[in-house]
Design a protein around this motif. Structure first.
Motif, short mmCIF file in Angstrom:
data_model
loop_
_atom_site.label_atom_id
_atom_site.label_comp_id
_atom_site.label_asym_id
_atom_site.label_seq_id
_atom_site.Cartn_x
_atom_site.Cartn_y
_atom_site.Cartn_z
N THR A 219 0.85 -1.20 0.00
CA THR A 219 0.00 0.00 0.00
C THR A 219 0.89 1.25 0.00
OG1 THR A 219 -0.03 0.23 2.41
CG2 THR A 219 -1.74 -1.16 1.45
N THR A 220 0.26 2.39 -0.15
CA THR A 220 0.95 3.66 0.07
C THR A 220 0.97 3.91 1.59
OG1 THR A 220 -1.16 4.74 -0.38
CG2 THR A 220 0.43 4.69 -2.18
N ALA A 221 1.58 5.03 1.99
CA ALA A 221 1.73 5.32 3.42
C ALA A 221 0.37 5.30 4.14
CB ALA A 221 2.39 6.68 3.60
N PHE A 222 0.31 4.61 5.27
CA PHE A 222 -0.93 4.53 6.04
C PHE A 222 -0.90 5.55 7.17
CE2 PHE A 222 2.11 1.19 7.01
CZ PHE A 222 2.30 1.29 8.38
N GLY A 223 -2.05 5.70 7.86
CA GLY A 223 -2.18 6.76 8.85
C GLY A 223 -1.43 6.45 10.14
#
Lengths: 484, 95
Positions: free
Chosen positions: A403-407
């Motif tokens: 995935t892209t950067a997560f929270g």
């Protein structure tokens, strides 16, 4: 100034357009202005940096100097730096002023690189989000509500935010490549043994490897040139010649055989990330590469194997932190056992404790065969998959992270979910192979990393393959808003 | 494999780490989940597979037994929690 490459800045320094002191001041001012929000640095060594820059300026005047002379960089806080706090992101080493330099530190200093400070990181390099640091999480400069990845999250964020030209990182299961992907920079994990581990605080000794984190493959080649090489102080250092990493950067990719493991494009991969990877592969097709699907059938065993091998080695390595000779000691110990238990209980954070306990359990009487020995065997299966693949292809490509950067805070309470971030990077460490991540077309408005895996000691090939892509595209030049 | 409170206490003792009482249940749950992840290894057929001890199958290099470092006692003890007369101090072990 902050957007230039090492080669460009080096040319400017040699032409006398600016001095290393001016360059160093420029970056120190950026750190002061911008790092409050990012928290990418644990320690800033402004005075020492300016002194090193003055020395570099004198050396530059003589006309003889290395490509790194006077270039400001940042060291991950896992590398021992003499006279400077080396915390490894842990309360355990919050008071540790290293009495010696790591070989990597020493080589970079000798080459004239100017160290601006020490980068924040997951505690003892255990984490994929930089949230396990004793010094608090690092923010991703592309979106400060998101993580930069880990464990070299401070290094990645600092380079992405142009707080330094380049940084060092370490990679045990993806800790250079995954934060490089999430922050949109270029990161290289070399072959196991290529870069000395002496003075690099040990996490899992059969997996740990240091490497460069930069804006481009060209810069990574320059940094690796200085970092790599045999070191008699590291008994696992590979006594192999170091090639010229810059020489072949422009070699043609005509006929390059690229393998795409079908296991790296399956369930769990964000479709937007997959699309970015596909379009990067198309660039390689246009450059004359032949692309074929391959299989790494034991890929599913990589994460489970790693979570036996790495904790086992970590539980052994971290037994040295006992509150006696250096590091944290609890107040008023009743007896020796109390001294050990409370110093370790208070000095280590939760993720480090979890891994020490998994490792202790896996190595304990009666369980060794079922866990550690079994994992050493499945590690062999994983390694053999790559051996077969490299009989057919020159490099393997796929996404660096699913995935892209997560929270921030999104995954920190669920260790197993966090571990799955490294699903595509871990096998490379288990096999000891070199791997790279480079920025491709963003997805969801966030950076995406293309992973390139090579055969043993094929760092020059990886850099060549990455550099040619960066000659065709500008993704590696994108700068997060507010940090241009 | 599921771990309970007493397992966690036993492992923490082996690792010489004091655990906060209120945290033990959370560790038991997390460690059980991690061991659940690791269970996938059981299904792998490794009957004829050698354990892999080194990624490059290199032998451990030996070095000559000679002194290569000078005396660093003062530098090393300067960062110690408690030293006296060149010795590292710990609580009394023998009464």
């Amino acid at each position: 100034m902050q957007n230039q490459t090492i080669a460009e800045l080096g040319a400017g320094l040699r032409a006398g357009e600016f001095s290393s002191v001016e360059l160093t001041q420029h970056f120190l001012q950026r750190i002061e202005r911008l790092d409050g929000e990012l928290n990418s640095l644990v320690t800033v060594t402004a005075e020492a940096a300016l002194a090193a820059a003055e020395a570099a300026d004198r050396q530059l005047e003589t006309g003889e100097s290395s490509p790194l002379m006077g270039i400001p960089i940042i060291q991950k806080d896992i590398f021992c730096t003499r006279g400077v706090k080396t915390s490894c992101g842990s309360r355990m080493l919050d008071n540790f002023i290293s009495p010696y330099d790591a070989t990597v530190t020493q080589r970079l200093l000798q080459a004239g690189a100017v160290s601006l400070g020490k980068a924040n990181m997951d505690e003892f390099a255990m984490g994929s989000s930089n949230e396990t640091s004793y010094y608090g999480p690092v923010k991703n400069p592309w979106d400060t509500s998101r993580v930069p990845g880990g464990s070299s999250g401070g290094s990645a964020a600092a380079v992405a935010a142009r707080l330094a030209v380049a940084a060092t990182g370490t990679d045990t299961g993806g800790s250079i490549r995954q934060p490089a992907a999430l922050c949109g920079i270029t990161g290289l994990k070399p072959t196991y043994g290529r870069v000395s581990r002496f003075g690099m605080i040990a996490f899992a000794s059969s997996l740990d490897q240091a490497g460069p984190m930069t804006h481009s493959a060209e810069d990574a080649a320059l940094l690796l040139q200085t970092m790599a090489g045999f070191d008699e102080k590291d008994s696992t250092s590979a006594n192999e010649p170091v090639p010229d990493y810059s020489e072949g950067l422009n070699d043609s990719l005509q006929g390059l055989r690229i393998g795409l493991p079908k296991e790296y494009f399956g369930e769990g991969l964000d479709p937007a990330v997959a699309a970015s990877i596909e379009s990067a592969i198309d660039v390689y097709r246009e450059l004359g590469a032949e692309v074929k699907e391959i299989s790494l059938p034991n890929s599913g065993l990589a994460v489970p194997t790693y979570y036996v091998v790495a904790p086992a080695e970590c539980s052994s390595n971290l037994s040295r932190f006992d509150g006696v000779r250096f590091g944290y000691r609890c107040d008023n110990p009743r007896d020796l056992e109390d001294l050990y238990k409370r110093s370790r209980g208070e000095g280590f954070g939760p993720e480090v404790k979890r891994r020490i306990m998994i490792g202790t359990y896996a190595l304990s009487a009666g369980y060794y065969d079922a866990y550690y020995l079994k994992a050493q065997k499945t590690r062999h299966l994983i390694s053999d998959d790559f051996k077969q693949a490299f009989a057919e292809v020159d490099v393997i490509m796929g996404p660096t992270a699913p995935t892209t950067a997560f929270g921030l805070g999104e995954k920190v309470d669920d260790p197993v979910t966090m571990y799955l971030n490294d699903i595509y990077t871990i096998a490379t460490n288990l096999a000891g192979l070199p791997g790279m991540s480079l920025p491709v077309e963003p997805a969801n408005g966030l950076p995406v990393g293309l992973q390139i895996i090579g055969d043993y000691f094929a760092e020059a090939k990886l850099l060549n393959v990455a550099h040619r892509f960066q000659q065709e595209t500008d993704w590696h030049k994108l700068t997060p808003e507010g940090f241009a | 494999m599921s771990l309970d409170r007493s397992d966690v206490e036993k492992i923490a003792h082996l690792a010489r780490m004091e655990m906060d009482e209120s945290q033990i249940d959370a560790y038991a749950k997390d460690l059980s989940n991690i061991l659940g992840l690791v269970e996938a290894l059981e299904a792998a057929d490794t009957d004829h597979v050698e354990p892999m001890a080194h990624p490059l199958h290199m032998a451990q290099r030996l070095r000559p037994d000679r002194v290569s470092e000078g005396d660093h006692r003062e530098e090393n003890q300067a960062i110690a929690p408690n030293v006296e007369a060149g010795l590292y101090l710990v609580p009394k072990v023998i009464e």
